[in-house]
Design a protein around this motif. Structure first.
Motif, PDB file in Angstrom:
ATOM      1  N   ASP A  34       0.511  -0.909  -0.205  1.00 28.43           N
ATOM      2  CA  ASP A  34      -0.249  -0.090  -0.214  1.00 28.43           C
ATOM      3  C   ASP A  34       0.335   1.140  -0.045  1.00 28.43           C
ATOM      4  O   ASP A  34      -0.040   2.683  -0.548  1.00 28.43           O
ATOM      5  N   ASP A  35       2.248   1.053   0.397  1.00 28.70           N
ATOM      6  CA  ASP A  35       2.875   2.008   0.420  1.00 28.70           C
ATOM      7  C   ASP A  35       2.750   3.141  -1.031  1.00 28.70           C
ATOM      8  O   ASP A  35       3.100   2.489  -2.771  1.00 28.70           O
ATOM      9  N   ARG A  36       2.973   4.622  -0.858  1.00 25.82           N
ATOM     10  CA  ARG A  36       2.938   5.306  -2.543  1.00 25.82           C
ATOM     11  C   ARG A  36       3.995   5.777  -2.847  1.00 25.82           C
ATOM     12  O   ARG A  36       4.474   6.260  -2.076  1.00 25.82           O
TER      13      ARG A  36
ATOM     14  N   ASP B 264       0.409   3.251  -5.619  1.00 28.55           N
ATOM     15  CA  ASP B 264       1.193   2.342  -4.472  1.00 28.55           C
ATOM     16  C   ASP B 264       1.935   1.086  -5.291  1.00 28.55           C
ATOM     17  O   ASP B 264       2.153   0.949  -6.718  1.00 28.55           O
TER      18      ASP B 264
END
Length: 169
Positions: free
Chosen positions: A124-126, A137
């Motif tokens: 989920d890191d963008r 993401d």
């Protein structure tokens, strides 16, 4: 050139393992398509009017790895390796001055940098892609990279068959 064994993605796994395994499978597939060829063959264009070659595909994928993992995900100030605004296809268009050892080493270094950029991050890191002016993401980046390699591995299949008749892998 060290030819990697092509890892087979697991048939049952968690999402991240699946994404990383398929990406590694496609990275290894491109390396296998280039294995056993000399400089001239790696530089050989597919078919007129296209100038696409196996060496050009490797150079292109080095820039793609850099763009999505280092520039977008890690937000590094890492400019293009081969292309420029003035010559946007320079990564794919190789000349006699371009060498396989440099192209392959650069590609492998960008793969290592991509793995490092993704290490420890959530899917989920963008990151932010300035060339698209959007956030993406890590999950999307993995999916895009798998698609990018799969498409270009299809090109590599045809180029390799044209060069020496080899099919498969």
């Amino acid at each position: 050139m060290i030819v990697p064994e092509r890892p087979q993605p697991p048939t049952v796994s968690d999402e991240r393992t699946s994404l990383e395994s398929w990406l590694d499978f496609h990275r290894a597939t491109l390396a296998l398509k280039c294995a056993g060829l000399d400089e001239a063959q790696l530089r050989e264009a597919s078919a007129p009017p296209s100038s696409m070659s196996l060496m050009g595909l490797v150079r292109h994928m080095a820039d793609v790895e850099r763009s999505w993992f280092r520039r977008c995900l890690a937000r590094e100030e890492a400019g293009p390796i081969y292309y420029s605004d003035e010559d946007p296809d320079r990564d794919l268009e190789v000349t006699e001055a371009d060498g396989w050892e440099e192209a392959y080493a650069t590609w492998q270094a960008e793969i290592a940098a991509a793995r490092e950029a993704a290490r420890g991050r959530s899917l989920d890191d963008r990151g932010f892609a300035p060339h698209r002016n959007k956030e993406f993401d890590l999950r999307w980046i993995y999916m895009h990279m798998i698609e990018e390699y799969a498409r270009h591995n299809g090109h590599a299949d045809l180029i390799r068959e044209r060069i020496d008749g080899a099919t498969g892998a």
